[in-house]
Design a protein around this motif. Structure first.
Motif, PDB file in Angstrom:
ATOM      1  N   CYS A  33     -28.632 -25.518 114.344  1.00 40.71           N
ATOM      2  CA  CYS A  33     -28.164 -25.776 112.974  1.00 40.71           C
ATOM      3  C   CYS A  33     -28.014 -24.486 112.180  1.00 40.71           C
ATOM      4  N   GLU A  34     -28.909 -23.544 112.379  1.00 40.28           N
ATOM      5  CA  GLU A  34     -28.803 -22.264 111.688  1.00 40.28           C
ATOM      6  C   GLU A  34     -27.510 -21.558 112.078  1.00 40.28           C
ATOM      7  N   ASN A  35     -27.152 -21.670 113.346  1.00 40.91           N
ATOM      8  CA  ASN A  35     -25.897 -21.099 113.819  1.00 40.91           C
ATOM      9  C   ASN A  35     -24.706 -21.751 113.119  1.00 40.91           C
ATOM     10  N   PHE A  36     -24.757 -23.063 112.966  1.00 42.39           N
ATOM     11  CA  PHE A  36     -23.673 -23.771 112.287  1.00 42.39           C
ATOM     12  C   PHE A  36     -23.612 -23.399 110.812  1.00 42.39           C
ATOM     13  N   ILE A  37     -24.771 -23.330 110.176  1.00 45.86           N
ATOM     14  CA  ILE A  37     -24.819 -23.001 108.746  1.00 45.86           C
ATOM     15  C   ILE A  37     -24.249 -21.615 108.501  1.00 45.86           C
ATOM     16  N   SER A  38     -24.625 -20.660 109.338  1.00 42.71           N
ATOM     17  CA  SER A  38     -24.152 -19.282 109.146  1.00 42.71           C
ATOM     18  C   SER A  38     -22.642 -19.165 109.326  1.00 42.71           C
ATOM     19  N   SER A  39     -22.066 -20.100 110.087  1.00 45.32           N
ATOM     20  CA  SER A  39     -20.618 -20.082 110.320  1.00 45.32           C
ATOM     21  C   SER A  39     -19.859 -20.981 109.355  1.00 45.32           C
ATOM     22  N   GLY A  40     -20.574 -21.824 108.633  1.00 49.12           N
ATOM     23  CA  GLY A  40     -19.935 -22.712 107.676  1.00 49.12           C
ATOM     24  C   GLY A  40     -19.202 -23.877 108.297  1.00 49.12           C
ATOM     25  N   VAL A  41     -19.629 -24.297 109.495  1.00 50.19           N
ATOM     26  CA  VAL A  41     -18.989 -25.439 110.155  1.00 50.19           C
ATOM     27  C   VAL A  41     -19.823 -26.695 109.953  1.00 50.19           C
ATOM     28  N   SER A  42     -19.183 -27.840 110.081  1.00 52.18           N
ATOM     29  CA  SER A  42     -19.887 -29.113 109.969  1.00 52.18           C
ATOM     30  C   SER A  42     -20.438 -29.526 111.326  1.00 52.18           C
ATOM     31  N   VAL A  43     -21.321 -30.534 111.331  1.00 53.34           N
ATOM     32  CA  VAL A  43     -21.956 -30.969 112.572  1.00 53.34           C
ATOM     33  C   VAL A  43     -21.737 -32.464 112.785  1.00 53.34           C
ATOM     34  N   PHE A  44     -21.373 -32.811 114.013  1.00 53.93           N
ATOM     35  CA  PHE A  44     -21.253 -34.203 114.429  1.00 53.93           C
ATOM     36  C   PHE A  44     -22.386 -34.485 115.402  1.00 53.93           C
ATOM     37  N   ALA A  45     -23.407 -35.193 114.927  1.00 55.54           N
ATOM     38  CA  ALA A  45     -24.575 -35.513 115.745  1.00 55.54           C
ATOM     39  C   ALA A  45     -24.399 -36.882 116.392  1.00 55.54           C
ATOM     40  N   LEU A  46     -25.008 -37.041 117.570  1.00 56.58           N
ATOM     41  CA  LEU A  46     -25.017 -38.313 118.300  1.00 56.58           C
ATOM     42  C   LEU A  46     -23.635 -38.708 118.810  1.00 56.58           C
ATOM     43  N   GLY A  47     -22.838 -37.707 119.147  1.00 58.44           N
ATOM     44  CA  GLY A  47     -21.537 -37.973 119.731  1.00 58.44           C
ATOM     45  C   GLY A  47     -21.590 -37.925 121.247  1.00 58.44           C
ATOM     46  N   THR A  48     -20.434 -37.746 121.859  1.00 61.49           N
ATOM     47  CA  THR A  48     -20.348 -37.706 123.319  1.00 61.49           C
ATOM     48  C   THR A  48     -21.081 -36.498 123.875  1.00 61.49           C
ATOM     49  N   THR A  49     -20.788 -35.325 123.344  1.00 64.81           N
ATOM     50  CA  THR A  49     -21.464 -34.109 123.791  1.00 64.81           C
ATOM     51  C   THR A  49     -22.954 -34.179 123.505  1.00 64.81           C
TER      52      THR A  49
END
Length: 305
Positions: A33-49
């Motif tokens: 999550c820290e990696n995502f926050i630093s990049s400013g991207v959103s997160v899709f949890a509980l998906g296929t991946t």
């Protein structure tokens, strides 16, 4: 109608990190999550991946609560609704909303044949019950159902349905989807076919959902920036980086083999461990060693390009 939720976005279908006893690896969730926050991207949890369909209720709840806690409102959270029970998905939708998810993502059940009127009824009933925006997820490689665009177009006018994530590898379908929805401010087209990211974005898709962004978000953030400023040549260079990086763990593998391979590469970067849930299998020590021998130099070269 839905308010415009923002266009030109990167949403990462997050890998779910597990300990060896299959409990949620909270420390890895924090790093990811820290990696995502630093990049400013959103997160899709509980998906296929994220192996959402292989998880039991407590695992899902723990993971989503951890993601919400780590995101701290800095990035948007999309929560996947899994399984074959409509009423369970309705209950989960309300629960995930209470946890703090911003959006919900639902695919079709995967067991019984489903006619078009049944698809309409399923998603309308679900959408009528939710309190936050719902995205419809089309992924026939796992559900074995392709949601017709005529059905999606009708559903796109439901006040709680905000868009679709489409992972079907069909160029004619993608072109028609873009034609239908590129000018809509209340319904978004999100591309789950990473190899067509630049193609779709330049023609009017609203966002991309690339699994390889678990490993590195940079190609997708840079790709998006290039598209926004009209630098198609630069965007295509980042598309090439994405294609080559994705090939490291996807080429010659089916989905149940590529997700464990992705986790090995993430383990090498100290993002998470390699454990996956059955029916997938964690690579043996020897297989992991051979996989890394085959990919490490290529990964380094791609990163340096």
């Amino acid at each position: 109608m839905n308010n415009h939720l923002g266009s030109d976005k990167v949403i990462v279908p997050m890998v779910s990190p597990f300990n060896k006893d299959y409990t949620i690896d909270r420390e890895s969730v924090a790093r990811i999550c820290e990696n995502f926050i630093s990049s400013g991207v959103s997160v899709f949890a509980l998906g296929t991946t994220g192996e959402g369909d292989s998880m039991y209720a407590n695992q899902k709840d723990t993971l989503l609560k951890c993601v919400v806690n780590e995101a701290k409102g800095k990035i948007k959270i999309y929560a996947g609704l899994t399984g074959n029970s409509l009423h369970q998905s309705m209950e989960d939708a309300l629960k995930y909303t209470d946890f703090g998810a911003d959006f919900l993502v639902s695919k079709l059940p995967s067991y019984y044949p489903i006619a078009e009127d049944q698809m309409m009824s399923y998603f309308e009933t679900l959408a009528d019950s939710v309190k936050i925006p719902l995205y419809i997820y089309n992924i026939p490689s796992t559900t074995h159902h392709s949601i017709p665009l005529t059905v999606l177009e009708k559903l796109s006018h439901h006040p709680q349905i905000a868009g679709t994530k489409d992972s079907e590898r069909d160029l004619a379908r993608l072109d028609e989807s873009i034609r239908l929805w590129r000018n809509r401010e209340d319904f978004e087209l999100l591309i789950g076919w990473a190899a067509m990211s630049v193609y779709g974005l330049t023609k009017g898709a609203h966002g991309i959902v690339p699994s390889t962004a678990n490993l590195t978000t940079e190609p997708y953030v840079r790709m998006l920036e290039s598209v926004r400023i009209g630098d198609e040549e630069g965007a295509l260079l980042w598309q090439d980086v994405s294609d080559r990086m994705s090939g490291l763990y996807q080429q010659g593998k089916n989905l149940s083999q590529s997700i464990p391979a992705l986790k090995i590469l993430m383990k090498m970067k100290n993002l998470c461990g390699a454990e996956v849930l059955p029916p997938m299998q964690t690579m043996s020590a020897e297989a992991e060693k051979q996989f890394l021998l085959m990919t490490q130099s290529d990964l380094k070269n791609i990163s340096n390009d």
